[in-house]
Every structure is written in structure tokens, then in C-alpha cells.
Enzyme design. Structure first.
Site, PDB file in Angstrom:
ATOM      1  N   ASP A   1      -1.504   1.331 -13.203  1.00 51.25           N
ATOM      2  CA  ASP A   1      -0.428   2.318 -13.317  1.00 51.25           C
ATOM      3  C   ASP A   1      -0.655   3.473 -12.345  1.00 51.25           C
ATOM      4  O   ASP A   1      -1.801   3.829 -12.057  1.00 51.25           O
ATOM      5  CB  ASP A   1      -0.383   2.836 -14.767  1.00 51.25           C
TER       6      ASP A   1
ATOM      7  N   LEU B   1     -14.368 -16.376  -9.033  1.00 48.75           N
ATOM      8  CA  LEU B   1     -13.547 -15.488  -9.868  1.00 48.75           C
ATOM      9  C   LEU B   1     -12.162 -16.099 -10.129  1.00 48.75           C
ATOM     10  O   LEU B   1     -11.535 -16.628  -9.209  1.00 48.75           O
ATOM     11  CB  LEU B   1     -13.384 -14.146  -9.123  1.00 48.75           C
TER      12      LEU B   1
ATOM     13  N   HIS C   1       3.459   1.018  -4.252  1.00 49.73           N
ATOM     14  CA  HIS C   1       3.168  -0.376  -4.610  1.00 49.73           C
ATOM     15  C   HIS C   1       2.396  -1.079  -3.483  1.00 49.73           C
ATOM     16  O   HIS C   1       1.487  -1.865  -3.731  1.00 49.73           O
ATOM     17  CB  HIS C   1       4.462  -1.131  -4.923  1.00 49.73           C
TER      18      HIS C   1
HETATM   19  C1  FPP Z   1       2.910   0.553 -12.113  1.00 48.01           C
HETATM   20  O1  FPP Z   1       2.997   1.770 -11.421  1.00 48.01           O
HETATM   21  C2  FPP Z   1       2.847  -0.562 -11.159  1.00 48.01           C
HETATM   22  C3  FPP Z   1       3.689  -1.639 -11.142  1.00 48.01           C
HETATM   23  C4  FPP Z   1       4.776  -1.843 -12.097  1.00 48.01           C
HETATM   24  C5  FPP Z   1       3.576  -2.680 -10.096  1.00 48.01           C
HETATM   25  C6  FPP Z   1       2.192  -3.145  -9.801  1.00 48.01           C
HETATM   26  C7  FPP Z   1       2.185  -3.888  -8.535  1.00 48.01           C
HETATM   27  C8  FPP Z   1       1.210  -3.835  -7.598  1.00 48.01           C
HETATM   28  C9  FPP Z   1      -0.026  -3.043  -7.731  1.00 48.01           C
HETATM   29  C10 FPP Z   1       1.363  -4.559  -6.338  1.00 48.01           C
HETATM   30  C11 FPP Z   1       1.243  -6.034  -6.338  1.00 48.01           C
HETATM   31  C12 FPP Z   1       0.202  -6.646  -7.156  1.00 48.01           C
HETATM   32  C13 FPP Z   1      -0.164  -7.943  -7.071  1.00 48.01           C
HETATM   33  C14 FPP Z   1      -1.157  -8.493  -8.031  1.00 48.01           C
HETATM   34  C15 FPP Z   1       0.414  -8.858  -6.078  1.00 48.01           C
HETATM   35  P1  FPP Z   1       4.284   2.684 -11.630  1.00 48.01           P
HETATM   36  O2  FPP Z   1       5.301   2.265 -10.637  1.00 48.01           O
HETATM   37  O3  FPP Z   1       4.733   2.595 -13.056  1.00 48.01           O
HETATM   38  O4  FPP Z   1       3.727   4.090 -11.304  1.00 48.01           O
HETATM   39  P2  FPP Z   1       4.193   5.493 -11.948  1.00 48.01           P
HETATM   40  O5  FPP Z   1       3.839   5.435 -13.408  1.00 48.01           O
HETATM   41  O6  FPP Z   1       3.371   6.480 -11.203  1.00 48.01           O
HETATM   42  O7  FPP Z   1       5.664   5.629 -11.684  1.00 48.01           O
END
Ligand code: FPP
Length: 257
Positions: free
Chosen positions: A27, A138, A44
Site C-alpha cells: 500500500d 522461491l 504503481h
Molecule cells: C496500493 O496502493 C497498490 C495497488 C492497488 C497496486 C499494487 C501494484 C503494484 C505494486 C504494481 C504491480 C505489481 C505486480 C506484482 C506486478 P494505493 O494505490 O492504494 O496507494 P495509496 O493508498 O497511497 O493511494
């Protein structure tokens, strides 16, 4: 009764033992981007870098399974442009990273309702899983269009179908039977759960599997999470006394046995 076998207990309870399975809610990507006046998607993309670092660091720590919550069943409610950019990012990451993961003996597995993804993305997922299926290092599990409640419901549906076919009697439905029908049922349960970004909740992640998992929360935003941060989380895990329902004294006896 937990699904842990008594024989595994000593290994699980021994202080300082490394986690076999780490599960992470990644997050804080959006906030990381906002702090830099960048679009959310930049967060992201930076998050992918943090995924690379986490995979490498887990390998270095001898972790067997790393499960990453990449997209929850609730994330479809995000603005459509963010959803489609995230889908495109998953596709690109699978395309560019899978050969390297394969060279590093990593087994990749995607869990969640994949029928919601484009055929192109589903095909890419199937290819990646097929290429890496016999790898013995892994295991990286990516939870995408995943929800803990969905997982329990889909396990119940599979068992109900078996009951209907006369393969399972209702009285044979045990915790263990339910577990093996969940998406991660063949893997050791997570020992350590990490959530970055400051929130302290499970957000419908691995509801079944986190029953005895040690929880670790950090303010660090996911794109800033690195090998040192992972080391701190693992150290914190190593200082906990896991009891699995026993008293502290009993746990010490099992650990010392
Ligand atoms: C949450 O941060 C993150 C996500 C919903 C997306 C996670 C995706 C990645 C890290 C990239 C790709 C991963 C893989 C495994 C290919 P948020 O957007 O909710 O952040 P915020 O709370 O600060 O708004």
C-alpha cells in the site's frame, strides 16, 4: 484444531526462525506519487521496482513463498483509467520479468478470479505459470482480482459440488478439507504479514490463511520499501513468541524440545 501439523510446530515456534511464507499488502503507491506531484500511475510503476527488490531479498532470506496483493476484488471501483493502466502494467511486467524470474528458479503463480481479465492477460498469466511451474526456488504468488471472502466462497462451491456428486459426505468437511480447496491450500500458511503505507487492516486479503500469522505494519510507502525494511520486518518476526493457542511456557518447551 489448526492445519499445522504437530511435527511442524517446533520449526514454527523456535524464536529467530525465518518466515517460510511472507504475505504483503503493498500500500501507498498513490501517496508516494502525490508527494512527488506525479500521477498515481507513477507510484504503481515505482511499486514494481519495490516488487523486484522484495523478490530478491526474500530469496536472500531463504523465504519459500512470497504472496503479493496486487489487485483486490474491490480495486475495480477505482477510476477506469487507473484500472486499465494497472492491467497494462501487469501485462508488461509479466512479459518482461518472467524470463528473468525463470532463470532465477522462481515459480510464479497468480491467484484470484482471472476470468475477469482480458483474454490477452489471461493467456500471458497461463504462459508465465507454465514456464515456471517446475521451478524449485522461491514461489511468488500474485493475488489479482482476489478477495479472502471470495476465496472461502469458491472453496465452499468446490466442496458442495463434490458433495452433490457423492464424493464427499457433509460430515467429512473439516478445516483441512476447506483449506486444501482454497487458492493457497497447498502452500505453507503465511508466517509473516506485512502491510506498508500506514493502514492497519487486512482489507479482505488472505482471511483463511492469516489465522496464526504474525502481523507487521509500517508507515513506509510501498515504493520506498527495500531490502533493509524487509530485514527489519523479519527481525521483528524473529523476536515474537508464536504460541498457536498454547501457553508461553508450553511454547518454550516445544521450541526447546
Ligand atoms: C496500493 O496502493 C497498490 C495497488 C492497488 C497496486 C499494487 C501494484 C503494484 C505494486 C504494481 C504491480 C505489481 C505486480 C506484482 C506486478 P494505493 O494505490 O492504494 O496507494 P495509496 O493508498 O497511497 O493511494
Amino acid at each position: 484444531m489448526t492445519s499445522y501439523k504437530e511435527a511442524d510446530l517446533k520449526e514454527l515456534i523456535t524464536p529467530g526462525a525465518s518466515p517460510r511464507h511472507i504475505a504483503i499488502i503493498m500500500d501507498g503507491n498513490g501517496r508516494w506519487a502525490k508527494q512527488r506531484s506525479l500521477p498515481r500511475f507513477a507510484g504503481h510503476k515505482a511499486g514494481v521496482e519495490a516488487v523486484r527488490r522484495a523478490v530478491g531479498a526474500c530469496g536472500d532470506h531463504g523465504v519459500k513463498v512470497l504472496t503479493l496483493f496486487a489487485f483486490s476484488s474491490e480495486n475495480w471501483k477505482r477510476p477506469p483509467t487507473e484500472v486499465s493502466l494497472l492491467m497494462e502494467l501487469f501485462f508488461t511486467v509479466l512479459k518482461h520479468e518472467v524470463k528473468k524470474l525463470n532463470r532465477n528458479n522462481v515459480r510464479l503463480r497468480i491467484v484470484g478470479g482471472r476470468e475477469a481479465f482480458s483474454e490477452r492477460l489471461q493467456a500471458r498469466i497461463a504462459e508465465a505459470e507454465e514456464l515456471t511451474r517446475n521451478n524449485t526456488g522461491l514461489t511468488v504468488v500474485v493475488a489479482a482480482n482476489y478477495g479472502g471472502r471470495w476465496d472461502i466462497a469458491q472453496a465452499a462451491r468446490k466442496i458442495a459440488a463434490k458433495v452433490q456428486r457423492g464424493e464427499v459426505a457433509p460430515g467429512d468437511i473439516t478445516e483441512d478439507l476447506l483449506r486444501i480447496h482454497t487458492e493457497l491450500g497447498d502452500l505453507p500458511e503465511p508466517d509473516l504479514f506485512i502491510r506498508t503505507g500506514g493502514e492497519q487492516r487486512i482489507s479482505n486479503f488472505l482471511l483463511w490463511h492469516l489465522a496464526y500469522t504474525e502481523l507487521y505494519f509500517t508507515e513506509t510507502l510501498w515504493p520506498d520499501f527495500d531490502a533493509a525494511q524487509l530485514g527489519i520486518a523479519i527481525d521483528s518476526f524473529g523476536r515474537r513468541q508464536r504460541r498457536f493457542g498454547r501457553t508461553g511456557e508450553q511454547a518454550e518447551t516445544v521450541a526447546g524440545a
